[in-house]
Enzyme design. Sequence first.
Site, PDB file in Angstrom:
ATOM      1  CB  THR A  27      -0.904   0.018   1.249  1.00  0.00           C
ATOM      2  OG1 THR A  27      -1.617  -1.213   1.328  1.00  0.00           O
ATOM      3  CG2 THR A  27      -1.899   1.166   1.197  1.00  0.00           C
ATOM      4  CB  VAL A  28       1.403   4.010  -2.139  1.00  0.00           C
ATOM      5  CG1 VAL A  28       2.175   5.314  -2.138  1.00  0.00           C
ATOM      6  CG2 VAL A  28       2.181   2.939  -2.863  1.00  0.00           C
ATOM      7  CG  ASP A 136       8.442  -2.386 -15.079  1.00  0.00           C
ATOM      8  OD1 ASP A 136       7.993  -2.716 -16.201  1.00  0.00           O
ATOM      9  OD2 ASP A 136       7.747  -2.374 -14.053  1.00  0.00           O
TER      10      ASP A 136
END
Length: 771
Positions: A27-28, A136
């Site tokens: 989670t941020v 990425d």
Amino acid sequence: MSLRSGDPEEIGGYPLEARLGAGGMGTVFLGRTASGRPVAIKLIHQQFADDDEFRTRFRQEVAAARRVSGAFTAAVVDADPEGPHPWMATSFIEGPTLAQRIARRGPIGGAELRSLAIGLAEALRDIHRADVVHRDLKPSNVVLSPEGPRVIDFGISRAADQQTLTMTGRVIGTPPFMSPEQLQNPRGVGPSSDVFSLATLLVYASTGQGPFDADSPYMTAYQVVHEPPALGDVPHALRTAVEPCLTKDPAARPSIDELLVRLRDLPTELEVVTGGCRTRDTRTEHHLSGAGDTGGGHGAGSGQDTGGGHGTGGGHGTGGGHGAGAGHGAGEPGLASPTPAHRPARRRRRRPVLAAVAAVAVIGAGLALLAQPSGGGSDSERDDKERNVAATSPALPDGFRPWRQDVPAGKAKIPDEVRCLAHGDSVYCGGGGTVAARVRVADGKRLWAVAGPGVPVQDTSIAGLAGDGRTVVGYRFAAEGSGRDEVVALDVARGKELWSAPMGAHATVVAGAGAQDAVVVGSTVLTIDADGTRIEARNARSGKNLWTAPFPAGSQCAPLGAGGQAYVMCMPKGQVADGAARRDTVRGVDLASGELGRAVTVGGPVQPLGAAGGRLVLVRQRAGGDVGVLEYDAVLRLDAARGKATTTRLSKAYGGRPRLVGGTVYFTEDSGRVSAVDPASGGLRWARHTGVEGAASPAAGPGALYFGSAGGRVAALAPRDGRRLWTTDPKVNGGGLRTNPRVTLAGRVAVVSGADNLLFAFDTAKPPKSE
């Protein structure tokens, strides 16, 4: 979105205000520092925290992010990869992701597309210079901040010389933007893989579709490996630049520096493709405005956590960016795992000495050398509207109005950043492919400019002005494969060349990345000879060779100038090659005879900053807790006449770029935080945040310290307590770290350097209003 029941109230001492995104890996949250600065905090889910393999991967992510922190990325503010619940806090970047921008407004064209292309290439160049391969690059990992694009999420990147973590059973990445070798042979992935991904990203930005798009991630991966790219809708000029980057053979792709040259030649009138995406127009969003959307803001949703595909906008949250999971969570069957990348190729046109710097990166990188004379200033005043402004005692030039000027980029046509020195009614600027240019302060008129044939070298700009006030000294870097680098003296009146001489490029090895290979002390120019064996002194006006001083036996040396005195700093040659513990020495130099004084051992590595009270001031450097991170833990004051040095330990170790201004040492961090330290006691005077990410070291002017970014944002802080007096908006897209100041004060006028050889000027008493 607001915090939920069960969410922590704080992480690592940072109070939490909102949940920005959540997904399979973590989670941020939006948090705040003690000073009130917003930060994005990635908290890893407990089940992964208990997984040794994942914890190792997260540790590598933190280390990689720190290595490039603040250049074109979200600067790492704090992290605890070893704690019971691993977390990392980074700067909170305002702006939508590239995925959001395309989804909401359609493909990008014109000057915006050109700026995006150049900004991303510059970002990738600096990431590779830190020996990191991102692996990425995708639309949800690019944030379009007010100061230019920022590349985020280093969850699967790693140092090029690092042992790779094997993760059995899958390749981690995003198929539409992965290189063929990343899908086929992850052990062979190097910087050229990022070049391939960048090209796919630019195709996507210009058309709204990737060059290998298909109905499933599996078909997309097949097309990446076996099929030619679909480039029919790409603007012709951009297609010409990026098509060679999409070849299947990594060795046949251009280097990032070669690509950057091509992108800088793009016209600004690149057309916009209207058929690939929706084109509804929306305002630029801040992080929180998109946090509730699919893939918005820091929110979740790259599409990779649920089985592949583009997703619908990425975001900074889980599955793309600041968010946990980095777009490579569960649901990616059939793809196998990351393994070692080769060391990145060196910059195509670079001074030979920089290769040696890489060998001693931990002990020698990121250093600044004695630039302009230090100055102080009184604190701020208030105007008739009770606003803090800089003191206004210096006069403005007659008829002054704010102006903007682009300094020519030289024959190589590769602009970078210039640096300026003020004298009389003009500033004299060099760097970015230009030996020197004279620009009038009153109106920005370019009175003359002398171009160089070679590729500019970062943070090497202009050597100085001679004491006669009639001579400016700069650098002429040879075109690739021909000639030698030279020091050049020009007449300030017309820019006429007075003399030139070959020079060696060894100063950065001994004294750091910001060191100058030519030092002007009064009417004397000191350089290293072309063979790198001695110091040479010339008369600044005539170029007459005054004397030569061989290096002490077995040593490599660099000239220094501070407080009107000359010095030479040396280190044993063997330490350059093997990175052994440094034992630097400093000697005074008699400018009349070239005689070297008594050697004073100052340990090492150390960085010279300037002079105060008749003494040379240096700071002692040490390796930080992460690879490539440097800290400073002591101030040294050297009395060359007596052959003694006094060492004062700092109350704590400081990171960032140190600079001596007005008797105070300022440490400016990548995030924009600056700490003012008393060199005599080692105590902290104050610490503040400038509000300028990637700020260069400060310049002192009327009543303020001035900090500038590559994007042209400027902040003024009060020297006494660090209060922020004002901050301007950026002028251009730009990023990158620099050691030497970007702001030059000509009386009350601030002349500011930005990306792409930009110069602009304004009255410090009437700074541009921040919108």
